[in-house]
Design a protein around this motif. Structure first.
Motif, PDB file in Angstrom:
ATOM      1  N   LEU A  84       4.961  24.185 -12.359  1.00  0.00           N
ATOM      2  CA  LEU A  84       3.693  24.391 -13.054  1.00  0.00           C
ATOM      3  C   LEU A  84       3.743  23.818 -14.469  1.00  0.00           C
ATOM      4  N   GLN A  85       4.888  23.931 -15.131  1.00  0.00           N
ATOM      5  CA  GLN A  85       5.026  23.360 -16.466  1.00  0.00           C
ATOM      6  C   GLN A  85       4.950  21.838 -16.416  1.00  0.00           C
ATOM      7  N   ARG A  86       5.611  21.251 -15.449  1.00  0.00           N
ATOM      8  CA  ARG A  86       5.576  19.785 -15.321  1.00  0.00           C
ATOM      9  C   ARG A  86       4.198  19.293 -14.872  1.00  0.00           C
ATOM     10  N   PHE A  87       3.481  20.141 -14.154  1.00  0.00           N
ATOM     11  CA  PHE A  87       2.165  19.744 -13.653  1.00  0.00           C
ATOM     12  C   PHE A  87       1.231  19.396 -14.807  1.00  0.00           C
ATOM     13  N   ARG A  88       1.213  20.211 -15.841  1.00  0.00           N
ATOM     14  CA  ARG A  88       0.359  19.934 -16.989  1.00  0.00           C
ATOM     15  C   ARG A  88       0.746  18.607 -17.644  1.00  0.00           C
ATOM     16  N   ALA A  89       2.042  18.355 -17.773  1.00  0.00           N
ATOM     17  CA  ALA A  89       2.502  17.105 -18.391  1.00  0.00           C
ATOM     18  C   ALA A  89       2.138  15.901 -17.526  1.00  0.00           C
ATOM     19  N   ALA A  90       2.245  16.071 -16.204  1.00  0.00           N
ATOM     20  CA  ALA A  90       1.918  14.965 -15.302  1.00  0.00           C
ATOM     21  C   ALA A  90       0.430  14.606 -15.379  1.00  0.00           C
ATOM     22  N   LEU A 101       7.369  16.068  -9.920  1.00  0.00           N
ATOM     23  CA  LEU A 101       6.432  16.625  -8.953  1.00  0.00           C
ATOM     24  C   LEU A 101       6.546  15.927  -7.605  1.00  0.00           C
ATOM     25  N   VAL A 102       6.725  14.610  -7.641  1.00  0.00           N
ATOM     26  CA  VAL A 102       6.848  13.835  -6.402  1.00  0.00           C
ATOM     27  C   VAL A 102       8.007  14.358  -5.553  1.00  0.00           C
ATOM     28  N   GLU A 103       9.151  14.566  -6.174  1.00  0.00           N
ATOM     29  CA  GLU A 103      10.320  15.040  -5.441  1.00  0.00           C
ATOM     30  C   GLU A 103      10.193  16.506  -5.055  1.00  0.00           C
ATOM     31  N   LYS A 104       9.604  17.287  -5.952  1.00  0.00           N
ATOM     32  CA  LYS A 104       9.497  18.725  -5.704  1.00  0.00           C
ATOM     33  C   LYS A 104       8.598  19.018  -4.507  1.00  0.00           C
ATOM     34  N   ILE A 105       7.422  18.404  -4.457  1.00  0.00           N
ATOM     35  CA  ILE A 105       6.521  18.699  -3.344  1.00  0.00           C
ATOM     36  C   ILE A 105       7.036  18.083  -2.042  1.00  0.00           C
ATOM     37  N   ALA A 106       7.849  17.038  -2.162  1.00  0.00           N
ATOM     38  CA  ALA A 106       8.470  16.476  -0.959  1.00  0.00           C
ATOM     39  C   ALA A 106       9.365  17.511  -0.302  1.00  0.00           C
ATOM     40  N   ARG A 107      10.131  18.237  -1.114  1.00  0.00           N
ATOM     41  CA  ARG A 107      11.011  19.265  -0.571  1.00  0.00           C
ATOM     42  C   ARG A 107      10.215  20.444  -0.010  1.00  0.00           C
ATOM     43  N   ALA A 137       4.297  13.858  12.223  1.00  0.00           N
ATOM     44  CA  ALA A 137       4.823  14.766  13.250  1.00  0.00           C
ATOM     45  C   ALA A 137       6.292  14.507  13.545  1.00  0.00           C
ATOM     46  N   ASP A 138       6.741  13.265  13.345  1.00  0.00           N
ATOM     47  CA  ASP A 138       8.153  12.951  13.592  1.00  0.00           C
ATOM     48  C   ASP A 138       9.005  13.081  12.333  1.00  0.00           C
ATOM     49  N   GLY A 139       8.426  13.689  11.279  1.00  0.00           N
ATOM     50  CA  GLY A 139       9.217  13.987  10.083  1.00  0.00           C
ATOM     51  C   GLY A 139       9.262  12.897   9.041  1.00  0.00           C
ATOM     52  N   LYS A 140       8.457  11.837   9.177  1.00  0.00           N
ATOM     53  CA  LYS A 140       8.472  10.749   8.209  1.00  0.00           C
ATOM     54  C   LYS A 140       7.639  11.116   6.992  1.00  0.00           C
ATOM     55  N   LEU A 141       8.262  11.062   5.815  1.00  0.00           N
ATOM     56  CA  LEU A 141       7.600  11.423   4.565  1.00  0.00           C
ATOM     57  C   LEU A 141       6.909  10.203   3.969  1.00  0.00           C
ATOM     58  N   SER A 142       5.676  10.387   3.520  1.00  0.00           N
ATOM     59  CA  SER A 142       4.913   9.269   2.956  1.00  0.00           C
ATOM     60  C   SER A 142       5.318   9.007   1.515  1.00  0.00           C
ATOM     61  N   GLU A 143       4.861   7.880   1.020  1.00  0.00           N
ATOM     62  CA  GLU A 143       4.951   7.613  -0.407  1.00  0.00           C
ATOM     63  C   GLU A 143       3.965   8.533  -1.131  1.00  0.00           C
ATOM     64  N   PRO A 144       4.180   8.780  -2.427  1.00  0.00           N
ATOM     65  CA  PRO A 144       3.240   9.634  -3.154  1.00  0.00           C
ATOM     66  C   PRO A 144       1.885   8.962  -3.348  1.00  0.00           C
ATOM     67  N   TYR A 145       0.843   9.766  -3.312  1.00  0.00           N
ATOM     68  CA  TYR A 145      -0.523   9.283  -3.543  1.00  0.00           C
ATOM     69  C   TYR A 145      -1.072   9.948  -4.795  1.00  0.00           C
ATOM     70  N   SER A 146      -1.967   9.249  -5.464  1.00  0.00           N
ATOM     71  CA  SER A 146      -2.709   9.820  -6.588  1.00  0.00           C
ATOM     72  C   SER A 146      -4.071   9.138  -6.638  1.00  0.00           C
TER      73      SER A 146
END
Length: 358
Positions: A84-90, A101-107, A137-146
């Motif tokens: 949440l602290q990093r969210f404001r900075a982002a 945030l990119v890595e955190k939400i990936a996990r 569905a097969d577990g493939k993680l996307s690139e981040p979007y904004s």
């Protein structure tokens, strides 16, 4: 001569009595067998109905569990103080905070309970995407979007307006899904279906996505609203949940409808493929989708009749957006009854034959 005639008559009388007695015994056995057959057939029908009722209960339980997992994923974000602290900075363009945030939400989106096509979207107070990622569905993680504004998505608008969290079955437009790379997966070609209504329930069926969605407000330590976290499971062309219900709960067939169109199903078509893109029968659709009532009973499904149950699915505002279905092929049940009746007939014939011999 007289004694001879009397003997003949006595012999005929004995034969007649034996015949009548045999006939009465045979009729008694036949009627008794038929009565038992009808009782057992009625029991089988009731057992089949109870089986389908049990299947719906299990399907609803799995469905609710999936929603609970989406809510839990939101809660994991809400309780992550550093996030949440990093969210404001982002939000103001801090690259280090954004990478965090990119890595955190990936996990958070890749943990085992969230199987299937999932998305996690962090929005600011204007509904703009700060960071979003998806997993296939097969577990493939996307690139981040904004980028892209989701403020007009009803569940997001409700969170921003009320400050409350919601979890429900929601429709996400093709335009919004395009922001996070899921518009192609959401596309479901319409297929002709006997006994379906002449018109679609929703105009965007086949392009928009039916998504099991949880959305909650993000606050900082002093309860200032920072934005919204949204976690969703896209059903279109994803068969993870319906197959899990079938495999783990022993349910014959399961379908999730967006409007009156099958977007996730293991009901087979005539060629054995999944009947995605086919539609609900007009009779069932009128009850479940228009009147918002459950439907129980025999119904036409794709290309044959099934013993079915349908339950309407609602969005966070209480509107019907689709339905959950379970069913078993009537042909399989009818074959079971036929095999049983054939055995009853065989028993009757054997009993009659034995009676005649004795």
């Amino acid at each position: 001569m007289r004694e001879f005639i009397i003997g003949i008559l006595r012999g005929r009388l004995q034969i007649l009595l034996i015949a009548v007695f045999s006939l009465l015994v045979g009729i008694t056995v036949a009627l008794g067998s038929l009565l038992v057959a009808r009782v057992i057939e009625s029991y089988l029908v009731n057992a089949q109905n109870e089986r389908v009722a049990r299947d719906m209960y299990l399907a609803q339980s799995f469905y609710q569990l999936e929603l609970d997992e989406a809510v839990a994923a939101c809660q994991r974000v809400l309780t992550d103080t550093e996030l949440l602290q990093r969210f404001r900075a982002a939000q103001v363009g801090n690259a280090i905070a954004r990478d965090y945030l990119v890595e955190k939400i990936a996990r958070k989106i890749s943990i085992p309970p969230l199987s299937g096509t999932h998305l996690i979207v962090l929005l600011d107070t204007h509904g703009e995407i700060v960071i979003a990622r998806t997993v296939s569905a097969d577990g493939k993680l996307s690139e981040p979007y904004s980028g892209g504004n989701w403020s007009e998505l009803p569940i997001v608008a409700s969170v921003l307006a009320t400050g409350e969290g919601y979890g429900a079955t929601e429709i996400i437009s093709a335009e919004l899904l395009d922001n996070i790379g899921l518009v192609e997966q959401a596309h479901v070609p319409l297929r002709d279906t006997p006994q379906s209504a002449p018109d679609l329930l929703f105009e965007n069926e086949g392009t928009a996505g039916l998504t099991l969605t949880a959305a909650y407000p993000l606050h900082d330590a002093d309860e200032t609203l920072l934005g919204v976290v949204l976690v969703g499971y896209l059903f279109n062309n994803d068969f993870t949940l319906v197959d899990r219900i079938q495999d783990l709960a022993g349910v014959d067939t399961v379908t999730i409808f967006f409007g009156d169109m099958r977007v996730s199903t293991n009901v087979p078509d005539a060629d054995g493929s999944r009947a995605v893109g086919t539609r609900i029968s007009s009779e069932v659709g009128k009850s479940v989708l228009e009147q918002g009532q459950a439907y129980n009973g025999v119904a036409f499904v794709v290309n044959e009749t099934y013993m079915t149950r349908y339950e309407p699915l609602h969005d966070h505002q209480g509107s019907v957006v689709g339905s959950l279905y379970v069913g078993a092929r009537v042909a399989s049940f009818e074959q079971l009854v036929k095999d049983f009746n054939d055995r009853v007939v065989l028993i009757i014939i054997i009993c009659l034959a034995l009676t005649a011999i004795t």
